[in-house]
Scaffold this motif. Structure first.
Motif, mmCIF file in Angstrom:
data_model
loop_
_atom_site.group_PDB
_atom_site.id
_atom_site.type_symbol
_atom_site.label_atom_id
_atom_site.label_comp_id
_atom_site.label_asym_id
_atom_site.label_seq_id
_atom_site.Cartn_x
_atom_site.Cartn_y
_atom_site.Cartn_z
ATOM 1 N N CYS A 320 13.638 9.759 -16.633
ATOM 2 C CA CYS A 320 13.250 11.158 -16.751
ATOM 3 C C CYS A 320 14.224 11.867 -17.694
ATOM 4 C CB CYS A 320 13.224 11.824 -15.379
ATOM 5 S SG CYS A 320 12.520 13.473 -15.408
ATOM 6 N N ALA A 321 14.012 11.661 -18.990
ATOM 7 C CA ALA A 321 14.885 12.263 -20.003
ATOM 8 C C ALA A 321 14.895 13.776 -19.830
ATOM 9 C CB ALA A 321 14.397 11.882 -21.401
ATOM 10 N N TRP A 322 16.099 14.319 -19.657
ATOM 11 C CA TRP A 322 16.240 15.729 -19.305
ATOM 12 C C TRP A 322 16.225 16.609 -20.547
ATOM 13 C CZ3 TRP A 322 15.139 17.554 -14.866
ATOM 14 C CH2 TRP A 322 15.509 18.861 -14.485
ATOM 15 N N ARG A 340 9.548 13.120 -11.524
ATOM 16 C CA ARG A 340 8.687 12.310 -12.387
ATOM 17 C C ARG A 340 9.513 11.153 -12.961
ATOM 18 N NH1 ARG A 340 5.877 16.342 -16.550
ATOM 19 N NH2 ARG A 340 8.044 16.541 -17.214
ATOM 20 N N GLN A 341 8.859 10.019 -13.188
ATOM 21 C CA GLN A 341 9.605 8.851 -13.679
ATOM 22 C C GLN A 341 10.043 9.028 -15.129
ATOM 23 O OE1 GLN A 341 7.208 8.631 -11.286
ATOM 24 N NE2 GLN A 341 8.904 8.057 -9.952
ATOM 25 N N GLY A 342 9.200 9.651 -15.981
ATOM 26 C CA GLY A 342 9.659 10.031 -17.313
ATOM 27 C C GLY A 342 9.035 9.276 -18.463
ATOM 28 N N GLY A 407 -0.295 5.397 -11.579
ATOM 29 C CA GLY A 407 0.392 6.596 -12.045
ATOM 30 C C GLY A 407 -0.507 7.500 -12.856
ATOM 31 N N VAL A 408 0.070 8.610 -13.300
ATOM 32 C CA VAL A 408 -0.618 9.550 -14.194
ATOM 33 C C VAL A 408 0.307 9.823 -15.378
ATOM 34 C CG1 VAL A 408 -1.885 10.638 -12.307
ATOM 35 C CG2 VAL A 408 0.315 11.602 -13.022
ATOM 36 N N TYR A 414 5.168 12.579 -20.078
ATOM 37 C CA TYR A 414 6.004 12.040 -19.000
ATOM 38 C C TYR A 414 5.126 11.347 -17.950
ATOM 39 C CZ TYR A 414 10.417 14.082 -20.533
ATOM 40 O OH TYR A 414 11.567 14.374 -21.239
ATOM 41 N N LEU A 415 5.558 10.156 -17.592
ATOM 42 C CA LEU A 415 4.856 9.339 -16.605
ATOM 43 C C LEU A 415 5.275 9.743 -15.196
ATOM 44 C CD1 LEU A 415 3.385 6.604 -15.722
ATOM 45 C CD2 LEU A 415 5.635 5.550 -15.980
ATOM 46 N N GLU A 416 4.325 9.697 -14.260
ATOM 47 C CA GLU A 416 4.647 9.920 -12.859
ATOM 48 C C GLU A 416 3.899 8.902 -12.007
ATOM 49 O OE1 GLU A 416 4.735 13.421 -9.410
ATOM 50 O OE2 GLU A 416 3.778 13.806 -11.345
#
Length: 533
Positions: A320-322, A340-342, A407-408, A414-416
């Motif tokens: 999850c790149a901030w 979220r996974q990112g 996932g979505v 961003y992947l979740e």
């Protein structure tokens, strides 16, 4: 005879073993490992690993042979992440919580030639070898003794060698081959994911790393090798205990650690704990962390990073790149974004969420479900001795690895994760994410742990059944109150129709809730008779 030509300078293989050679040169007199009253420098660790690799070779261990380890996070477990591949062998770390039957299957399937075993795990290994006695030749057994552990239950174990005796007999000038391959992961892939993880987490030189994550779990997400690359100090723990973790953090000025969301939950809910004197970076993965848990963990002084990976990727390959502008948001909103996974890390080629049938990308709308697929240089070579299993998850045409995770993809890319495919609940034809329901349950002020599985329902087919444990110092709450709380925050079809209270949810050694056990309980409860909300 054909003249041998030297290899070009750009053909040297990539391997994480070179990190230890470099650490011995750059950080030779700095602490590498701390475990109770035992400590080593990087020069000593380098020497011990070479001696151990030399002894393995003298025992007949050859490139391609499998060497297994049954040990908690103690110094030998760390050293074996270098010594075994230095000998050319394949390192097979085994979960210390498995029973003898399961260990016997692993040993037989892998064809292990040698097994290192911690003294407290020896009875399990002994029984496992006896179960295999009529099916295969027994492996060489090397006992790891630990003066800091409780006395072993077997006072006279039948072993071939002890760990320290192998180190003493080994050659510190042993020359190891940097290019040998493992069966599942190659050295090049491990090199890529190790460097990738260090860059993505922004790990500085010489951090102090506390080993709460089991090294047997996906090789500690590559950080045994990563700590050598940056000359870090490895603080080892035999057991994960909240009081001990806080003591070690304060005693050794720990800067970094990893753990599943359950570890974060333990740290955040520890009673009578003052906020940390200095920030500690903690990286979590393994299962989707509820936003409420992330928020509470950060409120006591931890800086939480969140990523996603699998054993098949050898480490975390999505993070999850901030973004700077997110710092302006409230704590709860930041936690929601961080849950979220990112996006893919720089070492990965591509990630996507696709329709399992057509293979087409799903809409980037944050709600269209699909299977998560990955491509990159650290994807496994394949499953050991299982070409059928390998073929099922590998798309040879496009090079995708199919993860089995649902996932979505959000509009911002961003992947979740929403669920494991086997954990999706189908209620009245609607696909229901158990993770989403769990996130709401975790936000309840009295809930300590939560898990949601499918329960048979006569009308809907199946409906959500929630299993929860309550905080030790909390008051009481009823099933009806939990259901009403969820009704306020979820669509009606996602609201649990039944709630089961337990003192503690069953978990694996890495902190994942064992949902298969909960599914069996929910199934034994029978079908819901009336659940039309």
């Amino acid at each position: 005879m054909e003249e041998l030509k030297p290899s070009p300078p750009n053909s040297s293989p990539l391997t994480p073993l070179g990190f230890l050679d470099r650490a011995a040169t750059v950080y030779g007199d700095c602490a590498s490992i701390i475990y109770n009253t035992t400590s080593y420098t990087w020069a000593q660790t380098h020497r011990r690993c070479l001696q151990l690799a030399s002894s393995l070779a003298s025992l007949g261990i050859r490139p391609g042979h499998v060497v297994s380890v049954l040990s908690p996070n103690i110094p030998p477990m760390y050293e074996l992440h270098f010594a075994v591949p230095m000998s050319g062998a394949v390192l097979n770390t085994i979960n210390t919580r498995l029973d003898a039957h399961t260990v016997s299957v692993i040993l037989r399937h892998s064809g292990s030639k040698l097994v290192f075993v911690d003294s407290l795990s020896y009875p399990v290994l002994r029984d496992a070898i006896q179960l295999n006695s009529s099916k295969s030749s027994p492996p060489i057994v090397v006992l790891i003794t630990d003066t800091h552990a409780d006395a072993a239950s077997d006072s006279s174990p039948a072993v071939d060698h002890t760990y320290e005796s192998l180190i003493e007999m080994g050659d510190p000038e042993f020359k190891h081959d940097l290019g040998s391959k493992g069966v599942v992961h190659c050295h090049r892939g491990l090199f890529i994911v190790t460097v990738d993880s260090l860059i993505d987490w922004a790990v500085p030189k010489q951090p102090v790393y506390l080993w709460t994550l089991p090294m047997f779990h996906a090789n500690g997400w590559s950080f045994p090798w990563g700590m050598a690359a940056v000359g870090g100090t490895n603080v080892c723990l035999r057991k994960v205990d909240v009081a001990t973790i806080y003591d070690e953090i304060n005693k050794h000025h720990v800067t970094h650690m990893c753990g599943a969301p359950v570890v974060l939950n333990m740290l955040a809910n520890a009673p009578n704990r003052e906020p940390l004197a200095r920030p500690v970076h903690i990286l979590t993965a393994g299962s989707p962390p509820p936003a409420a848990v992330l928020s509470r963990t950060e409120s006591v002084g931890f800086k939480v990073g969140h990523g996603y990976g699998l054993t098949e990727t050898a480490g975390l390959v999505v993070s999850c790149a901030w973004k700077r502008e997110w710092n302006k948001f409230s704590l709860n909103e930041r936690a929601r974004l961080k849950a979220r996974q990112g996006v893919r890390t720089i070492g990965m080629t591509e990630i996507d969420v696709v329709d399992p049938g057509s293979g087409a990308s799903v809409a980037r709308d944050g709600s269209s479900l699909g299977e998560i697929v990955l491509r990159g240089g650290c994807i496994m070579l394949g499953y050991l001795n299982d070409p059928v299993g390998t073929a099922k998850c590998m798309d040879s045409k496009r090079g995708w690895f199919y993860t089995g995770d649902v996932g979505v993809m959000h509009p911002d890319g961003y992947l979740e994760i929403k669920d494991r495919s086997k954990d999706v609940i189908i209620s009245g034809g609607e696909n229901l994410s158990s993770v989403e329901v769990e996130s709401v349950l975790y936000s309840h002020p009295l809930v300590n742990e939560a898990a949601v599985v499918a329960r048979p329902d006569e009308f809907w087919g199946e409906t959500p059944c929630a299993f929860v444990s309550l905080k030790a110092e909390s008051g009481r709450v009823t099933e009806k109150e939990i259901i009403e709380y969820c009704k306020e925050k979820l669509p009606r079809y996602m609201v649990p129709k039944s709630v089961v209270f337990k003192d503690e949810l069953p978990k694996t050694s890495t902190g994942k809730v064992q949902k298969f056990m909960l599914r069996e309980i929910a199934k034994s409860m029978g079908s819901q008779k009336v659940s039309r909300l």
